[in-house]
Design an enzyme around this catalytic site. Structure first.
Site, PDB file in Angstrom:
ATOM      1  N   LYS A  55      13.610  38.129  33.071  1.00 30.22           N
ATOM      2  CA  LYS A  55      15.060  38.055  32.976  1.00 30.22           C
ATOM      3  C   LYS A  55      15.557  38.200  31.534  1.00 30.22           C
ATOM      4  O   LYS A  55      16.700  38.526  31.283  1.00 30.22           O
ATOM      5  CB  LYS A  55      15.559  36.683  33.470  1.00 30.22           C
ATOM      6  CG  LYS A  55      15.237  36.336  34.877  1.00 30.22           C
ATOM      7  CD  LYS A  55      15.831  34.924  35.187  1.00 30.22           C
ATOM      8  CE  LYS A  55      15.371  34.404  36.501  1.00 30.22           C
ATOM      9  NZ  LYS A  55      15.838  32.989  36.697  1.00 30.22           N
ATOM     10  N   GLU A 111      13.160  44.787  25.826  1.00 28.15           N
ATOM     11  CA  GLU A 111      12.627  43.415  25.917  1.00 28.15           C
ATOM     12  C   GLU A 111      13.391  42.497  24.971  1.00 28.15           C
ATOM     13  O   GLU A 111      13.869  42.934  23.917  1.00 28.15           O
ATOM     14  CB  GLU A 111      11.155  43.409  25.499  1.00 28.15           C
ATOM     15  CG  GLU A 111      10.175  43.448  26.642  1.00 28.15           C
ATOM     16  CD  GLU A 111      10.044  42.108  27.371  1.00 28.15           C
ATOM     17  OE1 GLU A 111      11.022  41.360  27.459  1.00 28.15           O
ATOM     18  OE2 GLU A 111       8.943  41.838  27.865  1.00 28.15           O
ATOM     19  N   ASP A 112      13.471  41.229  25.338  1.00 29.39           N
ATOM     20  CA  ASP A 112      14.066  40.266  24.406  1.00 29.39           C
ATOM     21  C   ASP A 112      13.087  39.905  23.299  1.00 29.39           C
ATOM     22  O   ASP A 112      13.460  39.809  22.140  1.00 29.39           O
ATOM     23  CB  ASP A 112      14.544  39.008  25.151  1.00 29.39           C
ATOM     24  CG  ASP A 112      13.456  38.382  26.013  1.00 29.39           C
ATOM     25  OD1 ASP A 112      12.435  39.056  26.287  1.00 29.39           O
ATOM     26  OD2 ASP A 112      13.619  37.220  26.412  1.00 29.39           O
ATOM     27  N   ILE A 113      11.804  39.725  23.665  1.00 28.65           N
ATOM     28  CA  ILE A 113      10.856  39.242  22.649  1.00 28.65           C
ATOM     29  C   ILE A 113       9.453  39.760  22.912  1.00 28.65           C
ATOM     30  O   ILE A 113       9.049  39.901  24.076  1.00 28.65           O
ATOM     31  CB  ILE A 113      10.866  37.693  22.591  1.00 28.65           C
ATOM     32  CG1 ILE A 113      10.053  37.192  21.388  1.00 28.65           C
ATOM     33  CG2 ILE A 113      10.363  37.072  23.881  1.00 28.65           C
ATOM     34  CD1 ILE A 113      10.315  35.730  21.038  1.00 28.65           C
ATOM     35  N   ASP A 115       5.769  38.526  22.111  1.00 33.52           N
ATOM     36  CA  ASP A 115       5.045  37.331  21.666  1.00 33.52           C
ATOM     37  C   ASP A 115       3.563  37.719  21.567  1.00 33.52           C
ATOM     38  O   ASP A 115       3.119  38.260  20.553  1.00 33.52           O
ATOM     39  CB  ASP A 115       5.321  36.232  22.709  1.00 33.52           C
ATOM     40  CG  ASP A 115       4.896  34.853  22.264  1.00 33.52           C
ATOM     41  OD1 ASP A 115       3.986  34.755  21.442  1.00 33.52           O
ATOM     42  OD2 ASP A 115       5.463  33.860  22.737  1.00 33.52           O
ATOM     43  N   GLY A 117       2.203  40.086  23.339  1.00 32.77           N
ATOM     44  CA  GLY A 117       2.132  41.530  23.540  1.00 32.77           C
ATOM     45  C   GLY A 117       1.598  41.922  24.903  1.00 32.77           C
ATOM     46  O   GLY A 117       1.644  43.100  25.269  1.00 32.77           O
ATOM     47  N   THR A 119       2.787  41.548  27.924  1.00 36.16           N
ATOM     48  CA  THR A 119       3.769  42.131  28.840  1.00 36.16           C
ATOM     49  C   THR A 119       4.025  43.600  28.503  1.00 36.16           C
ATOM     50  O   THR A 119       3.957  44.476  29.376  1.00 36.16           O
ATOM     51  CB  THR A 119       5.104  41.347  28.769  1.00 36.16           C
ATOM     52  OG1 THR A 119       4.845  39.969  29.047  1.00 36.16           O
ATOM     53  CG2 THR A 119       6.120  41.892  29.750  1.00 36.16           C
ATOM     54  N   LYS A 143       7.369  38.129  17.215  1.00 41.02           N
ATOM     55  CA  LYS A 143       6.698  37.046  16.481  1.00 41.02           C
ATOM     56  C   LYS A 143       5.368  37.585  15.989  1.00 41.02           C
ATOM     57  O   LYS A 143       4.361  37.510  16.710  1.00 41.02           O
ATOM     58  CB  LYS A 143       6.429  35.871  17.417  1.00 41.02           C
ATOM     59  CG  LYS A 143       7.620  35.013  17.749  1.00 41.02           C
ATOM     60  CD  LYS A 143       7.128  33.865  18.638  1.00 41.02           C
ATOM     61  CE  LYS A 143       8.240  32.942  19.040  1.00 41.02           C
ATOM     62  NZ  LYS A 143       7.800  31.994  20.074  1.00 41.02           N
ATOM     63  N   ASP A 171      15.086  31.706  27.218  1.00 42.93           N
ATOM     64  CA  ASP A 171      15.300  30.392  27.830  1.00 42.93           C
ATOM     65  C   ASP A 171      14.219  29.391  27.476  1.00 42.93           C
ATOM     66  O   ASP A 171      13.157  29.741  26.953  1.00 42.93           O
ATOM     67  CB  ASP A 171      15.318  30.531  29.362  1.00 42.93           C
ATOM     68  CG  ASP A 171      13.911  30.757  29.916  1.00 42.93           C
ATOM     69  OD1 ASP A 171      13.200  31.631  29.402  1.00 42.93           O
ATOM     70  OD2 ASP A 171      13.512  30.029  30.850  1.00 42.93           O
TER      71      ASP A 171
HETATM   72  C1  PRP Z   1       9.041  36.390  28.131  1.00 42.74           C
HETATM   73  C2  PRP Z   1       9.807  37.526  27.476  1.00 42.74           C
HETATM   74  C3  PRP Z   1       8.874  38.690  27.590  1.00 42.74           C
HETATM   75  C4  PRP Z   1       7.519  38.046  27.531  1.00 42.74           C
HETATM   76  C5  PRP Z   1       6.919  38.254  26.172  1.00 42.74           C
HETATM   77  O1  PRP Z   1       9.236  36.461  29.508  1.00 42.74           O
HETATM   78  O2  PRP Z   1      11.023  37.765  28.118  1.00 42.74           O
HETATM   79  O3  PRP Z   1       9.039  39.387  28.816  1.00 42.74           O
HETATM   80  O4  PRP Z   1       7.696  36.654  27.800  1.00 42.74           O
HETATM   81  O5  PRP Z   1       5.720  37.577  26.032  1.00 42.74           O
HETATM   82  P1  PRP Z   1       4.322  38.274  25.729  1.00 42.74           P
HETATM   83  O6  PRP Z   1       4.512  39.227  24.590  1.00 42.74           O
HETATM   84  O7  PRP Z   1       3.455  37.096  25.363  1.00 42.74           O
HETATM   85  O8  PRP Z   1       3.850  38.944  26.977  1.00 42.74           O
HETATM   86  P2  PRP Z   1       9.020  35.250  30.515  1.00 42.74           P
HETATM   87  O9  PRP Z   1       7.710  35.451  31.250  1.00 42.74           O
HETATM   88  O10 PRP Z   1       9.191  33.949  29.781  1.00 42.74           O
HETATM   89  O11 PRP Z   1      10.139  35.453  31.584  1.00 42.74           O
HETATM   90  P3  PRP Z   1      11.742  35.539  31.401  1.00 42.74           P
HETATM   91  O12 PRP Z   1      12.042  36.815  30.639  1.00 42.74           O
HETATM   92  O13 PRP Z   1      12.229  35.583  32.814  1.00 42.74           O
HETATM   93  O14 PRP Z   1      12.211  34.308  30.653  1.00 42.74           O
END
Ligand code: PRP
Length: 188
Positions: A55, A111-113, A115, A117, A119, A143, A171
């Protein structure tokens, strides 16, 4: 309550340590990234497909796409690797696929973030296997200290330290997603 361009800014709650990136700074950076994207895709023949990763990307995607002048289509995908945990399992699961057929299209994953990598690594590989013309990525935040797998990021908003960040789509237990700024959570 402080206001910026008539947007009400909610005050920090007791869970939040400080504002890391304020709303105006985010909007300026989103404009810059949109300008780069408009320039890079100005010659494409078919619409660019923006795929927001649910999300967390929904606010960044909605601000970004409204600054785009190149033809584009908005789509979404949902994956999960965190579940309710704050630590990535490294095992990315596809929860909901795109509606668009990505074949023969240029795709920009939003993507928002970034972390660990995991995803984006999964999504880039997955989309490249669908016969796309190109697959690029944009993240509002990354990050660098947390990367576990290499991901080729094309458009990055900001780098942030290894703290838990919320707001602007991000969130903590589904709270704080709609804050207009990025804030650091207090360590508990
Ligand atoms: C968060 C974020 C990315 C992912 C990044 O999603 O939105 O999709 O984690 O992390 P990574 O680089 O370690 O893979 P989350 O699973 O928390 O779901 P959300 O977007 O619904 O909050």
């Amino acid at each position: 309550m402080e206001t910026i361009r008539s947007i009400a800014i909610p005050p920090l709650t007791e869970d939040l340590e400080r504002v890391l990136i304020d709303a105006d700074t985010i909007q300026r950076r989103v404009n810059e990234l949109a300008n780069q994207i408009n320039n890079d895709y100005k010659d494409i023949e078919e619409p660019l497909i923006l795929v927001g990763v649910l999300k967390g990307s929904f606010i960044y995607l909605s601000d970004l796409c409204r600054k785009l002048t190149v033809p584009h289509v908005v789509d979404f995908i949902a994956v999960s690797s965190y579940g309710k945990s704050t630590v990535s399992s490294g095992n990315v699961r596809l929860l909901m696929d795109t509606r668009e057929n990505l074949e023969n299209h240029h795709v920009l994953i939003v993507e928002d973030i970034l972390d660990t990598g995991y995803t984006l690594e999964y999504l880039v590989k997955n989309f490249k296997s669908r016969g796309t013309k190109s697959v690029e990525t944009t993240v509002l935040l990354e990050k660098p200290e947390r990367h576990l797998v290499p991901v080729d990021l094309k458009y990055v908003g900001f780098t942030v330290p290894d703290v838990w960040v919320v707001g602007y789509g991000l969130d903590f237990g589904e709270q704080y997603r709609t804050l207009p700024y990025i804030a650091e959570m207090k360590r508990k």
